[in-house]
Enzyme design. Structure first.
Site, mmCIF file in Angstrom:
data_model
loop_
_atom_site.group_PDB
_atom_site.id
_atom_site.type_symbol
_atom_site.label_atom_id
_atom_site.label_comp_id
_atom_site.label_asym_id
_atom_site.label_seq_id
_atom_site.Cartn_x
_atom_site.Cartn_y
_atom_site.Cartn_z
ATOM 1 N N ASP A 100 -12.402 -24.264 1.134
ATOM 2 C CA ASP A 100 -13.448 -24.536 0.139
ATOM 3 C C ASP A 100 -12.962 -23.987 -1.195
ATOM 4 O OD1 ASP A 100 -16.280 -24.453 -1.151
ATOM 5 O OD2 ASP A 100 -16.667 -25.377 0.779
ATOM 6 N N ASP A 101 -13.850 -23.751 -2.119
ATOM 7 C CA ASP A 101 -13.493 -23.283 -3.463
ATOM 8 C C ASP A 101 -12.703 -21.968 -3.375
ATOM 9 O OD1 ASP A 101 -13.552 -23.689 -6.150
ATOM 10 O OD2 ASP A 101 -15.714 -23.394 -6.395
ATOM 11 N N LYS A 177 -13.651 -32.148 0.011
ATOM 12 C CA LYS A 177 -15.038 -31.871 -0.390
ATOM 13 C C LYS A 177 -15.047 -31.929 -1.907
ATOM 14 C CE LYS A 177 -18.546 -28.158 -0.130
ATOM 15 N NZ LYS A 177 -18.840 -26.885 0.570
ATOM 16 N N ASP A 179 -17.218 -31.635 -5.059
ATOM 17 C CA ASP A 179 -18.488 -30.938 -5.212
ATOM 18 C C ASP A 179 -18.987 -30.970 -6.657
ATOM 19 O OD1 ASP A 179 -20.629 -29.271 -5.023
ATOM 20 O OD2 ASP A 179 -19.524 -27.517 -4.312
ATOM 21 N N GLY A 218 -28.393 -33.804 -3.504
ATOM 22 C CA GLY A 218 -29.361 -34.842 -3.162
ATOM 23 C C GLY A 218 -30.004 -35.483 -4.381
ATOM 24 N N ARG A 235 -24.213 -34.108 0.934
ATOM 25 C CA ARG A 235 -25.233 -33.075 1.147
ATOM 26 C C ARG A 235 -26.599 -33.602 0.733
ATOM 27 N NH1 ARG A 235 -23.064 -27.851 0.383
ATOM 28 N NH2 ARG A 235 -24.947 -27.321 -0.741
ATOM 29 N N ASP A 239 -27.649 -25.295 -1.086
ATOM 30 C CA ASP A 239 -26.945 -24.550 -0.048
ATOM 31 C C ASP A 239 -27.892 -23.976 1.000
ATOM 32 O OD1 ASP A 239 -25.310 -24.838 -2.314
ATOM 33 O OD2 ASP A 239 -24.106 -23.117 -1.746
HETATM 34 C C1 GAL Z 1 -21.527 -24.924 -3.892
HETATM 35 C C2 GAL Z 1 -21.512 -25.635 -2.552
HETATM 36 C C3 GAL Z 1 -20.991 -24.651 -1.532
HETATM 37 C C4 GAL Z 1 -19.596 -24.218 -1.927
HETATM 38 C C5 GAL Z 1 -19.592 -23.661 -3.350
HETATM 39 C C6 GAL Z 1 -18.196 -23.373 -3.845
HETATM 40 O O1 GAL Z 1 -22.038 -25.768 -4.828
HETATM 41 O O2 GAL Z 1 -22.804 -26.043 -2.244
HETATM 42 O O3 GAL Z 1 -20.989 -25.254 -0.250
HETATM 43 O O4 GAL Z 1 -18.718 -25.277 -1.812
HETATM 44 O O5 GAL Z 1 -20.205 -24.552 -4.253
HETATM 45 O O6 GAL Z 1 -18.174 -22.859 -5.132
#
Ligand code: GAL
Length: 437
Positions: A100-101, A177, A179, A218, A235, A239
């Site tokens: 992820d990030d 992913k 985002d 969403g 999504r 979160d």
């Molecule tokens: C949010 C996302 C999380 C994660 C995070 C990373 O926006 O909903 O699942 O990916 O960013 O910074």
């Protein structure tokens, strides 16, 4: 389009009520029409339709965010892959290992440089990890976003979509992913569609198969159109927090398990092979120890219920916990193959609410072999006696059904007309029903 940090965009109560109303309206369609046809979409994407033909069943795997936040590195990823091979998770279907990030080198805006990985965290590079995953029968996922920066403030892909898609492909990446955080709340549908189209198109043009997660909160009813732009999952809300049923939303932003369940109620029609409503990553086993998520943790039974629900909703099963040190109960929860089979069924149907009253909530769906799955959920704090009737609750013209309890791993016998069971607080009894003479 400038991007705002996700957590700055809070979901107000009135918006929440509005969305609940919208969801209630949607839920009036019949089960079978929901299951088989996407309703007419008056907001056809303003862009050409795209389809990568991937993720015919919901992606299963692990993602680094829920437990580790940005504290990720090569050693963690290698150990995670090794652990999933050894503890049976890979063989149970969890094949994606998703960064992820926090894998990126640079914070802040891109400044015309190629996206790069943090060389201290990942000395051998990302392709090395992808190759390691593939050698072990697994896949590697990565993360970016359509802004100048990602949600955690690293350089984003805006304006560099093709360059980044080609680079991910050259690293042998299998899942992206992408985002948008919770920005674009006020943006038009077309603006948000453009954001995902711009990444989906070069991904599809590249010969490497890369599953696309259009991560968003969403806004603009993303479920109505993201599948038509080549996204494999999206999504449905903000979160998840590490809570089963926290009073109200934590910080007016986070969704606990029951909030998320309710958020997706009525979206069944949009779930289908290759295109999945995403209820967010699993919190099973976090036990309040996440470096990133808020939440006090949940009990073993509550985590098991959460897992059962995500399974029957046919949403991606991306576990977020540290799989290198799972206790026996958590591993048994995550690797219950009878429950996983409900998630991976070829029909790809999201279970829908068939009965709800007080603390009793029953969800059900048909399976490709003609059997039915029923989850009998007790949302309250006292034990409840819950019954499900073949005809009245499920619309099934069956006189008798043979009943299997998928957590007891036991055939419970043949029952006429209905089945009744005591369900303790926050438990979901999950049954598979087969018609019987
Ligand atoms: C949010 C996302 C999380 C994660 C995070 C990373 O926006 O909903 O699942 O990916 O960013 O910074």
């Amino acid at each position: 389009m400038s991007k705002l940090l996700g957590k700055q965009m809070k979901f107000t109560i009135s918006q929440h009520l509005f969305r609940i109303l919208a969801v209630l309206l949607l839920s009036t369609a019949s089960f079978f029409s929901q299951a088989q046809d996407t309703p007419k979409n008056e907001n056809i994407p303003a862009f050409e339709k795209l389809n990568n033909g991937l993720a015919k069943t919901p992606p299963m795997g692990w993602s680094s965010w829920n437990q580790f936040g940005v504290e990720i590195n090569e050693k963690l990823i290698i150990e995670t892959i090794d652990a999933m091979v050894q503890n049976g998770m890979r063989d149970a279907g969890y094949v994606y290992v998703n960064l992820d990030d926090g894998w990126q080198a640079d914070k802040g805006e891109r400044q015309n440089k190629p996206l790069d990985y943090d060389r201290e965290k990942f000395p051998k590079g990302i392709k090395y990890l992808a190759d390691y995953a593939h050698k072990n029968g697994m896949k590697l996922g990565i993360y970016s976003g359509p802004g100048e920066t990602t949600c955690a403030g690293y350089a984003g892909s805006q304006g560099y979509e093709k360059q980044d898609a080609d680079m991910f492909a050259s690293w042998n990446i299998d899942h992206l992913k992408y985002d948008a955080c919770c920005s674009h709340e006020k943006a038009s549908k077309v603006e948000v569609q453009e954001v995902f189209y711009k990444m989906s198109k070069p991904l599809i043009e590249n010969p490497k198969d890369i599953v696309l997660h259009a991560c968003h909160c969403g806004w603009t009813d993303i479920w109505e159109w993201a599948g038509d732009l080549g996204a494999n999952h999206w999504r449905i809300g903000q979160d998840i927090s590490d809570d089963f049923d926290y009073p109200k939303n934590r910080e007016g932003y986070y969704f606990d398990v029951l909030d998320m369940l309710d958020r997706g109620d009525g979206l069944e029609a949009y779930n289908k092979p290759g295109q999945w409503n995403d209820f967010d990553m699993l919190i099973v086993g976090l036990n309040g120890q996440s470096k990133e998520l808020v939440g006090a943790g949940a009990s073993n039974i509550e985590y098991r219920t959460h897992f059962s629900l995500w399974a029957i909703l046919s949403t991606p099963l991306l576990t977020g916990t540290d799989v290198r040190s799972l206790d026996g109960f958590t591993l048994d929860t995550l690797t219950n193959t009878e429950i996983i089979a409900l998630n991976q069924d070829s029909l790809g149907i999201q279970a829908k609410t068939v009965k709800r009253g007080g603390n009793i909530h029953i969800l059900a769906k048909p399976m490709s072999d003609g059997s039915w799955v029923v989850a009998m959920l007790n949302r309250g704090s006292e034990t409840e006696l819950i019954s499900v009737r073949w005809l009245n609750d499920l619309g099934l013209d069956w006189n008798k059904a043979s009943v299997r309890d998928l957590w007891k791993h036991k055939d419970m016998g043949i029952y006429e007309e209905q089945y009744q069971v005591e369900v303790i607080s926050h438990q979901a009894v999950v049954l598979r029903l087969y018609p019987t003479k």
